[in-house]
Design an enzyme around this catalytic site. Structure first.
Site, short mmCIF file in Angstrom:
data_model
loop_
_atom_site.label_atom_id
_atom_site.label_comp_id
_atom_site.label_asym_id
_atom_site.label_seq_id
_atom_site.Cartn_x
_atom_site.Cartn_y
_atom_site.Cartn_z
N ASP A 38 0.78 -1.25 0.00
CA ASP A 38 0.00 0.00 0.00
C ASP A 38 0.81 1.30 0.00
O ASP A 38 1.79 1.42 0.75
CB ASP A 38 -0.84 0.10 1.27
CG ASP A 38 -1.56 -1.18 1.62
OD1 ASP A 38 -1.55 -2.11 0.82
OD2 ASP A 38 -2.13 -1.23 2.72
N GLN A 54 4.21 0.52 2.31
CA GLN A 54 4.44 -0.73 3.03
C GLN A 54 5.62 -1.41 2.36
O GLN A 54 5.62 -1.58 1.13
CB GLN A 54 3.18 -1.60 2.96
CG GLN A 54 2.02 -1.04 3.75
CD GLN A 54 2.25 -1.18 5.25
OE1 GLN A 54 2.01 -2.23 5.81
NE2 GLN A 54 2.72 -0.13 5.91
N SER A 98 -0.24 0.22 7.44
CA SER A 98 -0.56 1.42 6.66
C SER A 98 -1.06 2.58 7.51
O SER A 98 -1.63 2.38 8.58
CB SER A 98 -1.61 1.07 5.60
OG SER A 98 -0.98 0.36 4.58
C1 FRU Z 1 -3.94 -3.58 2.71
C2 FRU Z 1 -3.31 -4.04 4.01
C3 FRU Z 1 -3.62 -3.07 5.14
C4 FRU Z 1 -2.48 -3.27 6.08
C5 FRU Z 1 -1.33 -3.53 5.14
C6 FRU Z 1 -0.30 -4.49 5.67
O1 FRU Z 1 -3.31 -4.05 1.57
O2 FRU Z 1 -3.74 -5.36 4.33
O3 FRU Z 1 -4.88 -3.25 5.73
O4 FRU Z 1 -2.26 -2.15 6.87
O5 FRU Z 1 -1.88 -4.05 3.95
O6 FRU Z 1 0.83 -4.52 4.88
#
Ligand code: FRU
Length: 492
Positions: A38, A54, A98
């Site tokens: 993300d 991420q 995130s």
């Molecule tokens: C969405 C997600 C978020 C989380 C992140 C973890 O793609 O699952 O909800 O914060 O990725 O990497």
């Protein structure tokens, strides 16, 4: 002081990025090495636009989440910055998930992110706690606050999940901070919660603007809520959606609700709902308001199902979409590549009303990094049933998109792109034709395509890992049509 974990991540990316650089797309953000998902903290800061993501720099698979960091002045040229966060505290030791970012009234940069902590219980089961945490910095280095976590269980509605509570998107209105976050209620359904704060550190729950419906999946991730052209848009990415006609496909999907948001009651009244991007790879978008007041969106150009098969020949996995300007046409969300890309267009190839039927290429219309606009107009005889463009094509490999004016759909298909796994490769979605006429714009950047239909009424994005030598483009139709083409190389 940086933790050893953050130092290690910074050293790793420094070492790997030089080697990986030649493989990277030309104008799409990646982590430069390793894994990304993300977009996080996409927001202006001190006259530039920062983007975090991420990040797991060590491998082509998801791992304990860090925040990677880039910035840009024009959404085209991005500068890699050192990793911003590592999972180095008790409350985030299993991941810095995130979140968002905002410039504070005093000029500091506030990151609001989800700290994840897992504990094995005596009975062998796992307990996960997700809380919202703050790190404050100067655009380069960030300090996590001693007050962390700043939003935890006591600030949840009674009975809501402390396990699924994540992805705060933060913004400021005057001196007040707001954040929307994803959560699950007592009956296990997803909810978007709205928090408010006078300093970004002390928060209270202001309300619950929206809850999941059954079709839209049990949990909404990465919510965003913003005003647009006199209305409000509530956007989120849904886990495990059910298919519904050609509008929503099963699995990970990003949905937007267009309507009115009442700040006093925190109620969101929906007037329309749609898929944000009809392609194969699009998830977890975030938006910002640009310095010249455009609402700009960027998303992870991948999805969880496809991400587990990283291409063997590349040393990175994960990229962002190209940033898109958003507007409403009535209650429809439309999107269009940010206008800054037009300054990168070179070597125009312009052809008008070329008659097309049998599969053919056009001189100088080929490549894997380009901006291609097409206008399709029916011939004089009976209306064509299907018009097909094949691109990234050579030696039996290609990706194709086909327009069906009678059905009112477009179908994208990357089954022959060289992908070695039998995951979703095809999507068909509704579009409008004006007596058979339709306008398409295709951005290609080595390992992806992004399609925009009729000025951005629909968008569809997908990754493709076809070798770069496959750069052919052909056109064909079951009956004669007229094709106008405007093709540009993109030079940066
Ligand atoms: C969405 C997600 C978020 C989380 C992140 C973890 O793609 O699952 O909800 O914060 O990725 O990497």
């Amino acid at each position: 002081m940086h933790s050893n974990l953050l130092k290690k991540a910074r050293l790793t990316e420094d070492k790997k990025r030089k080697e990986v650089f030649p493989q990277l797309p030309r104008f799409h953000v990646t982590g430069g090495c390793g894994w990304i998902n993300d977009p996080n903290g996409f927001a202006p800061y001190k006259g530039e636009y920062h983007l975090f993501f991420q990040y797991y720099p060590y491998d082509k698979h998801w791992g304990p989440m860090h925040w990677g960091h880039v910035k840009t002045k024009d959404f085209i040229h991005w500068k890699f910055l050192p990793a911003a966060l590592a999972p180095d505290q008790e409350y985030d030791r299993d991941g810095c998930f995130s979140g968002g970012a905002v410039e504070m009234p005093d000029g500091r940069h506030l990151l609001l992110y989800t700290g994840v902590r897992k504990d094995q219980l005596d009975d062998g089961s796992m307990r996960v706690e997700q809380t919202q945490c703050v790190a404050i910095g100067d655009g380069l280095d960030y300090q996590k606050l001693p007050e962390n976590p700043v939003i935890g269980a006591p600030l949840l509605p009674p009975g809501n999940s402390t396990w699924d509570f994540r992805d705060p998107k933060v913004w400021c209105e005057g001196d007040t901070f707001y954040a929307v976050a994803a959560n699950r209620n007592q009956s296990g359904r997803g909810e978007v919660l709205l928090y408010q704060s006078h300093d970004g550190i002390h928060w209270h729950l202001a309300g619950i603007p929206a809850s999941c419906t059954e079709e839209n999946g049990p949990m909404w991730e990465c919510p965003d809520l913003f005003p647009l052209d006199g209305k409000h848009v509530l956007m989120h990415s849904a886990l495990a959606m059910q298919a519904s006609g050609l509008e929503f496909h099963p699995g990970n999907g990003t949905v937007c609700h267009i309507g009115r948001f009442n700040r006093q009651t925190c109620a969101f009244t929906e007037e329309a709902i749609q898929t944000v991007d009809y392609g194969l790879d699009f998830y977890a978008p975030q938006t910002l308001l640009s310095l010249d007041n455009r609402r700009i969106m960027i998303a992870w150009m991948q999805n969880w199902d496809s991400s587990v098969y990283p291409p063997e020949n590349l040393q990175f996995i994960g990229q962002m979409t190209f940033p898109r300007e958003l507007r409403l046409s009535g209650t429809r969300l439309c999107q269009w590549p940010v206008r800054e890309i037009e300054a990168c267009r070179q070597n125009p190839v312009i052809r008008s009303d070329v008659p097309i039927q049998d599969e053919q290429s056009l001189p100088e219309v080929s490549g894997r990094v380009l901006d291609l606009s097409l206008q399709i107009r029916p011939g004089e005889e009976a209306l064509y049933q299907s018009f097909t463009i094949k691109f990234a094509s050579a030696k039996g490999m290609y990706t194709e998109l086909t327009c069906y004016p009678e059905k009112g759909t477009i179908r994208i298909d990357r089954s022959h792109s060289g992908f070695p796994r039998d995951i979703a490769h095809v999507r068909e979605f509704p579009v409008s034709f004006r007596e058979g006429e339709i306008d398409l714009r295709l951005l290609l950047d080595k390992w992806s395509f992004e399609l925009f239909v009729n000025g951005g009424e629909q968008a569809a994005s997908a990754t493709l890992y076809t070798p770069l030598t496959a750069d052919g483009i052909t056109f064909s139709s079951d009956r004669q049509i007229y094709l106008s083409v405007e093709k540009y190389d993109l030079i940066f």
